[in-house]
Design a protein around this motif. Sequence first.
Motif, PDB file in Angstrom:
ATOM      1  N   ALA A 290     -47.695  29.256 -51.184  1.00 52.01           N
ATOM      2  CA  ALA A 290     -48.168  29.383 -50.020  1.00 52.01           C
ATOM      3  C   ALA A 290     -47.221  29.834 -48.980  1.00 52.01           C
ATOM      4  N   ARG A 291     -47.149  30.580 -48.082  1.00 52.28           N
ATOM      5  CA  ARG A 291     -46.499  31.084 -47.403  1.00 52.28           C
ATOM      6  C   ARG A 291     -46.474  30.693 -46.099  1.00 52.28           C
ATOM      7  N   SER A 292     -47.809  30.091 -45.312  1.00 54.85           N
ATOM      8  CA  SER A 292     -48.618  29.854 -43.933  1.00 54.85           C
ATOM      9  C   SER A 292     -48.936  28.782 -44.802  1.00 54.85           C
ATOM     10  N   LEU A 293     -49.397  28.406 -43.142  1.00 53.34           N
ATOM     11  CA  LEU A 293     -50.524  27.377 -43.187  1.00 53.34           C
ATOM     12  C   LEU A 293     -52.086  27.444 -43.616  1.00 53.34           C
ATOM     13  N   ALA A 294     -52.223  28.693 -43.065  1.00 55.22           N
ATOM     14  CA  ALA A 294     -53.299  29.473 -43.728  1.00 55.22           C
ATOM     15  C   ALA A 294     -53.362  29.354 -45.674  1.00 55.22           C
TER      16      ALA A 294
ATOM     17  N   ALA B 163     -55.194  27.590 -51.069  1.00 50.23           N
ATOM     18  CA  ALA B 163     -55.078  27.076 -52.448  1.00 50.23           C
ATOM     19  C   ALA B 163     -55.294  26.099 -52.068  1.00 50.23           C
ATOM     20  N   MET B 164     -55.704  24.869 -51.818  1.00 53.20           N
ATOM     21  CA  MET B 164     -55.792  23.414 -51.647  1.00 53.20           C
ATOM     22  C   MET B 164     -57.823  24.099 -52.052  1.00 53.20           C
TER      23      MET B 164
ATOM     24  N   ARG C 254     -45.539  20.100 -48.830  1.00 51.03           N
ATOM     25  CA  ARG C 254     -45.399  21.455 -47.433  1.00 51.03           C
ATOM     26  C   ARG C 254     -46.334  21.939 -46.239  1.00 51.03           C
ATOM     27  N   GLN C 255     -47.127  21.104 -46.141  1.00 50.80           N
ATOM     28  CA  GLN C 255     -47.606  21.414 -44.769  1.00 50.80           C
ATOM     29  C   GLN C 255     -46.256  21.167 -43.465  1.00 50.80           C
TER      30      GLN C 255
ATOM     31  N   ALA D  68     -44.948  23.782 -41.243  1.00 50.24           N
ATOM     32  CA  ALA D  68     -45.404  23.197 -39.769  1.00 50.24           C
ATOM     33  C   ALA D  68     -43.810  22.851 -38.870  1.00 50.24           C
ATOM     34  N   GLU D  69     -43.194  22.487 -39.665  1.00 48.76           N
ATOM     35  CA  GLU D  69     -41.016  22.507 -39.014  1.00 48.76           C
ATOM     36  C   GLU D  69     -41.981  21.591 -38.039  1.00 48.76           C
ATOM     37  N   PRO D  70     -41.992  20.467 -38.176  1.00 46.78           N
ATOM     38  CA  PRO D  70     -41.910  19.579 -36.808  1.00 46.78           C
ATOM     39  C   PRO D  70     -40.974  18.810 -36.802  1.00 46.78           C
TER      40      PRO D  70
END
Length: 298
Positions: free
Chosen positions: A113-117, A122-123, A219-220, A224-226
């Motif tokens: 996955a390359r984005s949260l969407a 995938a999940m 991965r989230q 998201a890189e918080p």
Amino acid sequence: MISADTLSPGQLAALLAFHADAGVEWLMEEEPVDRFAEFEAMKAARSEQRQQAGASQPSARSEAAPAPRQQASQASAQARDTTRAPAPAVNAPAVAIPDAQAVKEAQFAAESARSLAELRTAMEGFVGCNLRNSARNLVFAEGDPSNGIMIVGPMPYADDDRDGMPFAGRLGDMLNRMLAGIGLSRESVLLSNVVPWRPPGNRVPTAREADICRPFIERQVALAEPKHLLLLGNFTARFFFGGSDTIHQLRGEWRELQLGGHTVQTLATLHPQDLVTAPINKRFAWQDMLAFRARING
């Protein structure tokens, strides 16, 4: 048994909420059912069917006993059948068995996955965790990751599973008040859970279930890189920090976590459920929330 006739509307609503949180999803029948009588009737019907089947069988020897050559053929076929694996049960539900292969599949799906969407897609297609078989919904991350603040809980509860969103219901209301106290809202942060499917009866996820879901939550965080991460509850703190300390031993201390090549400042505090069940914990959570505000505003 509790009679609903003697309960006030408020008491009845509280009782229903208690049963819902405990995982009860079916109510009793409107009329009593005698299961013992049903069982006896079923046995009697089967006995009668067997008697009728026996009476209808042919009595001629040529029909009752197969020829010697036919007997040999049948014996040979039976011998072959005993070496075969038993046939799978008809209409048996497909149950995902947690194993090392499931962990590898979760890692592959998460890393692809390359984005949260894309990760959510995938999940939704992942079948390697047995929790999804009993959950109503996948509860994925929700909110705004652009502010650099992410809050992670352990797992969805009954309200979350019903609504398909993290921190719904009364626990969500408690979290909203915790955030409002330091000038935040659920819309301004990213909310998620370690495990995205509700375990039956709100039980604690097993170590194997957590291992399977680990690639997804890590991965989230990586996507998201918080800048700041707030962990809620005993299970969540142990999941990220390791060890067997309780949340009262792990809370209130800033740590650096390395997740997917991303370094994030992390603080653990009590879960809203801890504040609902034991209001005295609110003072500890408030201290942690003030420390969190001081760091994100610093």
